[in-house]
Write a protein that holds these residues in place. Structure first.
Motif, PDB file in Angstrom:
ATOM      1  N   SER A 125       8.099  -1.960  -2.141  1.00  0.00           N
ATOM      2  CA  SER A 125       9.330  -1.898  -1.353  1.00  0.00           C
ATOM      3  C   SER A 125      10.563  -2.006  -2.249  1.00  0.00           C
ATOM      4  CB  SER A 125       9.337  -3.038  -0.330  1.00  0.00           C
ATOM      5  OG  SER A 125      10.579  -3.102   0.313  1.00  0.00           O
ATOM      6  N   LYS A 126      11.566  -1.176  -1.979  1.00  0.00           N
ATOM      7  CA  LYS A 126      12.829  -1.255  -2.706  1.00  0.00           C
ATOM      8  C   LYS A 126      13.770  -2.276  -2.064  1.00  0.00           C
ATOM      9  CE  LYS A 126      12.876   3.464  -4.408  1.00  0.00           C
ATOM     10  NZ  LYS A 126      13.547   4.748  -4.378  1.00  0.00           N
ATOM     11  N   SER A 127      13.590  -2.527  -0.790  1.00  0.00           N
ATOM     12  CA  SER A 127      14.528  -3.383  -0.071  1.00  0.00           C
ATOM     13  C   SER A 127      14.283  -4.874  -0.281  1.00  0.00           C
ATOM     14  CB  SER A 127      14.505  -3.058   1.423  1.00  0.00           C
ATOM     15  OG  SER A 127      13.219  -3.299   1.956  1.00  0.00           O
ATOM     16  N   LYS A 128      13.070  -5.222  -0.663  1.00  0.00           N
ATOM     17  CA  LYS A 128      12.744  -6.630  -0.924  1.00  0.00           C
ATOM     18  C   LYS A 128      11.601  -6.667  -1.933  1.00  0.00           C
ATOM     19  CE  LYS A 128       9.577  -7.064   3.010  1.00  0.00           C
ATOM     20  NZ  LYS A 128       8.277  -7.229   2.473  1.00  0.00           N
ATOM     21  N   ILE A 129      11.491  -7.779  -2.649  1.00  0.00           N
ATOM     22  CA  ILE A 129      10.384  -7.930  -3.574  1.00  0.00           C
ATOM     23  C   ILE A 129       9.114  -8.078  -2.744  1.00  0.00           C
ATOM     24  CG2 ILE A 129       9.368  -9.351  -5.394  1.00  0.00           C
ATOM     25  CD1 ILE A 129      11.875  -7.929  -6.311  1.00  0.00           C
ATOM     26  N   GLU A 130       8.198  -7.159  -2.937  1.00  0.00           N
ATOM     27  CA  GLU A 130       6.972  -7.135  -2.151  1.00  0.00           C
ATOM     28  C   GLU A 130       5.846  -7.818  -2.923  1.00  0.00           C
ATOM     29  OE1 GLU A 130       4.727  -3.859   0.615  1.00  0.00           O
ATOM     30  OE2 GLU A 130       5.694  -3.139  -1.208  1.00  0.00           O
ATOM     31  N   LYS A 131       5.113  -8.670  -2.251  1.00  0.00           N
ATOM     32  CA  LYS A 131       3.960  -9.322  -2.872  1.00  0.00           C
ATOM     33  C   LYS A 131       2.909  -8.276  -3.222  1.00  0.00           C
ATOM     34  CE  LYS A 131       4.574 -13.620  -0.363  1.00  0.00           C
ATOM     35  NZ  LYS A 131       4.025 -14.514   0.655  1.00  0.00           N
ATOM     36  N   THR A 132       2.188  -8.538  -4.296  1.00  0.00           N
ATOM     37  CA  THR A 132       1.176  -7.585  -4.758  1.00  0.00           C
ATOM     38  C   THR A 132       0.146  -7.289  -3.680  1.00  0.00           C
ATOM     39  OG1 THR A 132       1.467  -8.348  -7.025  1.00  0.00           O
ATOM     40  CG2 THR A 132      -0.545  -7.127  -6.545  1.00  0.00           C
ATOM     41  N   ASP A 133      -0.341  -8.308  -2.969  1.00  0.00           N
ATOM     42  CA  ASP A 133      -1.365  -8.082  -1.942  1.00  0.00           C
ATOM     43  C   ASP A 133      -0.829  -7.215  -0.800  1.00  0.00           C
ATOM     44  OD1 ASP A 133      -3.239  -9.505  -3.376  1.00  0.00           O
ATOM     45  OD2 ASP A 133      -3.005 -11.341  -2.192  1.00  0.00           O
ATOM     46  N   ASP A 134       0.417  -7.415  -0.403  1.00  0.00           N
ATOM     47  CA  ASP A 134       1.004  -6.594   0.665  1.00  0.00           C
ATOM     48  C   ASP A 134       1.127  -5.136   0.217  1.00  0.00           C
ATOM     49  OD1 ASP A 134       1.196  -8.873   2.224  1.00  0.00           O
ATOM     50  OD2 ASP A 134       3.286  -9.253   1.665  1.00  0.00           O
ATOM     51  N   TRP A 135       1.591  -4.950  -1.003  1.00  0.00           N
ATOM     52  CA  TRP A 135       1.704  -3.600  -1.553  1.00  0.00           C
ATOM     53  C   TRP A 135       0.329  -2.936  -1.630  1.00  0.00           C
ATOM     54  CZ3 TRP A 135       1.099  -2.534  -7.261  1.00  0.00           C
ATOM     55  CH2 TRP A 135       1.353  -1.189  -7.558  1.00  0.00           C
ATOM     56  N   TRP A 136      -0.655  -3.658  -2.152  1.00  0.00           N
ATOM     57  CA  TRP A 136      -1.994  -3.104  -2.292  1.00  0.00           C
ATOM     58  C   TRP A 136      -2.590  -2.737  -0.939  1.00  0.00           C
ATOM     59  CZ3 TRP A 136      -4.671  -0.534  -5.504  1.00  0.00           C
ATOM     60  CH2 TRP A 136      -6.046  -0.392  -5.346  1.00  0.00           C
ATOM     61  N   ASN A 137      -2.375  -3.563   0.064  1.00  0.00           N
ATOM     62  CA  ASN A 137      -2.909  -3.263   1.403  1.00  0.00           C
ATOM     63  C   ASN A 137      -2.333  -1.964   1.958  1.00  0.00           C
ATOM     64  OD1 ASN A 137      -4.687  -5.418   1.578  1.00  0.00           O
ATOM     65  ND2 ASN A 137      -3.124  -6.786   2.404  1.00  0.00           N
ATOM     66  N   ARG A 138      -1.088  -1.658   1.638  1.00  0.00           N
ATOM     67  CA  ARG A 138      -0.519  -0.375   2.074  1.00  0.00           C
ATOM     68  C   ARG A 138      -1.170   0.793   1.340  1.00  0.00           C
ATOM     69  NH1 ARG A 138       4.066   1.154   0.912  1.00  0.00           N
ATOM     70  NH2 ARG A 138       4.857  -0.415  -0.530  1.00  0.00           N
ATOM     71  N   ILE A 139      -1.499   0.605   0.082  1.00  0.00           N
ATOM     72  CA  ILE A 139      -2.101   1.688  -0.708  1.00  0.00           C
ATOM     73  C   ILE A 139      -3.520   1.986  -0.231  1.00  0.00           C
ATOM     74  CG2 ILE A 139      -2.973   2.309  -3.003  1.00  0.00           C
ATOM     75  CD1 ILE A 139      -0.532   0.797  -4.149  1.00  0.00           C
ATOM     76  N   VAL A 140      -4.323   0.960  -0.028  1.00  0.00           N
ATOM     77  CA  VAL A 140      -5.725   1.197   0.340  1.00  0.00           C
ATOM     78  C   VAL A 140      -5.893   1.526   1.819  1.00  0.00           C
ATOM     79  CG1 VAL A 140      -6.689  -0.148  -1.556  1.00  0.00           C
ATOM     80  CG2 VAL A 140      -6.248  -1.269   0.638  1.00  0.00           C
ATOM     81  N   ASN A 141      -4.829   1.455   2.580  1.00  0.00           N
ATOM     82  CA  ASN A 141      -4.838   1.879   3.979  1.00  0.00           C
ATOM     83  C   ASN A 141      -3.779   2.961   4.162  1.00  0.00           C
ATOM     84  OD1 ASN A 141      -6.791  -0.103   5.107  1.00  0.00           O
ATOM     85  ND2 ASN A 141      -5.283  -1.549   4.332  1.00  0.00           N
ATOM     86  N   PRO A 142      -4.010   4.128   3.559  1.00  0.00           N
ATOM     87  CA  PRO A 142      -2.957   5.141   3.542  1.00  0.00           C
ATOM     88  C   PRO A 142      -2.686   5.783   4.894  1.00  0.00           C
ATOM     89  CG  PRO A 142      -4.969   6.048   2.631  1.00  0.00           C
ATOM     90  CD  PRO A 142      -5.209   4.580   2.865  1.00  0.00           C
ATOM     91  N   GLY A 143      -3.492   5.443   5.914  1.00  0.00           N
ATOM     92  CA  GLY A 143      -3.272   6.052   7.213  1.00  0.00           C
ATOM     93  C   GLY A 143      -3.508   7.552   7.131  1.00  0.00           C
ATOM     94  N   ASN A 144      -2.689   8.290   7.818  1.00  0.00           N
ATOM     95  CA  ASN A 144      -2.809   9.735   7.813  1.00  0.00           C
ATOM     96  C   ASN A 144      -1.919  10.308   6.710  1.00  0.00           C
ATOM     97  OD1 ASN A 144      -3.098  12.409   8.338  1.00  0.00           O
ATOM     98  ND2 ASN A 144      -2.273  12.332  10.401  1.00  0.00           N
ATOM     99  N   VAL A 145      -2.520  10.670   5.620  1.00  0.00           N
ATOM    100  CA  VAL A 145      -1.787  11.245   4.502  1.00  0.00           C
ATOM    101  C   VAL A 145      -1.045  12.498   4.962  1.00  0.00           C
ATOM    102  CG1 VAL A 145      -2.064  12.314   2.225  1.00  0.00           C
ATOM    103  CG2 VAL A 145      -3.410  10.303   2.839  1.00  0.00           C
ATOM    104  N   MET A 146      -1.590  13.162   5.942  1.00  0.00           N
ATOM    105  CA  MET A 146      -1.042  14.429   6.379  1.00  0.00           C
ATOM    106  C   MET A 146       0.351  14.312   6.995  1.00  0.00           C
ATOM    107  SD  MET A 146      -3.304  16.056   5.081  1.00  0.00           S
ATOM    108  CE  MET A 146      -2.281  17.468   5.274  1.00  0.00           C
ATOM    109  N   GLU A 147       0.764  13.139   7.383  1.00  0.00           N
ATOM    110  CA  GLU A 147       2.111  12.991   7.922  1.00  0.00           C
ATOM    111  C   GLU A 147       3.172  13.298   6.858  1.00  0.00           C
ATOM    112  OE1 GLU A 147       3.446   8.464   8.022  1.00  0.00           O
ATOM    113  OE2 GLU A 147       1.398   8.711   8.783  1.00  0.00           O
ATOM    114  N   TYR A 148       2.781  13.300   5.605  1.00  0.00           N
ATOM    115  CA  TYR A 148       3.722  13.572   4.525  1.00  0.00           C
ATOM    116  C   TYR A 148       3.723  15.032   4.103  1.00  0.00           C
ATOM    117  CZ  TYR A 148       3.703   8.577   4.304  1.00  0.00           C
ATOM    118  OH  TYR A 148       3.802   7.257   4.648  1.00  0.00           O
ATOM    119  N   LEU A 149       2.729  15.784   4.540  1.00  0.00           N
ATOM    120  CA  LEU A 149       2.626  17.179   4.096  1.00  0.00           C
ATOM    121  C   LEU A 149       3.021  18.151   5.174  1.00  0.00           C
ATOM    122  CD1 LEU A 149      -0.712  16.827   2.160  1.00  0.00           C
ATOM    123  CD2 LEU A 149       1.581  16.713   1.245  1.00  0.00           C
TER     124      LEU A 149
END
Length: 149
Positions: A125-149
């Motif tokens: 996150s750019k808006s706040k310092i994000e804890k490593t575990d919170d950041w990692w949980n977003r990466i390993v749960n990418p949801g629907n990647v297709m929303e970006y394409l």
């Protein structure tokens, strides 16, 4: 070979390096933490006209490696403000490739702008310092990647 990124990719809107390792224990951090940062830093200096990202792939991303890459985003390296390194474990990367493959099979137009948006969504996150575990949980749960394409 050592001393350079495993793969360099040049897109219209950004550049990317990819680093791959088979290490998964603490030796991963020792062998990859600083070299990946150095490779991305040198790559971004060599090609300063575009934003540079690093993708790191490993069977398992060790907690020390995650912490190192998160800190590189907030603290930078050398003269750059921030290093944008997104680590993926193999299982997450395989799921992303599966989603992209399904999309391609249904005629979805995959493009580099979507990949850029996806990678940006995987950064701390750019808006706040994000804890490593919170950041990692977003990466390993990418949801629907297709929303970006």
């Amino acid at each position: 070979g050592s001393g350079v990124a495993d793969l360099e990719v040049f897109y219209e809107d950004f550049n990317l390096i990819c680093e791959v390792t088979m290490l998964s224990d603490r030796s991963q951090w020792v062998a990859e933490g600083q070299p990946v940062q150095r490779h991305l830093f040198e790559f971004s200096k060599k090609y300063p006209d575009k934003e540079a990202f690093g993708v790191f792939l490993a069977p398992v991303v060790h907690p020390d490696t995650k912490n190192t890459f998160r800190q590189a985003f907030y603290g930078g390296y050398g003269s750059v403000e921030s290093l944008k390194i997104v680590p993926f474990d193999f299982n997450t990367w395989i799921e992303i490739i599966r989603q992209l493959s399904k999309a391609r099979a249904t005629g979805k137009n995959l493009n580099q702008k979507g990949l850029l948006m996806f990678l940006e969504s995987c950064l701390p996150s750019k808006s706040k310092i994000e804890k490593t575990d919170d950041w990692w949980n977003r990466i390993v749960n990418p949801g629907n990647v297709m929303e970006y394409l």
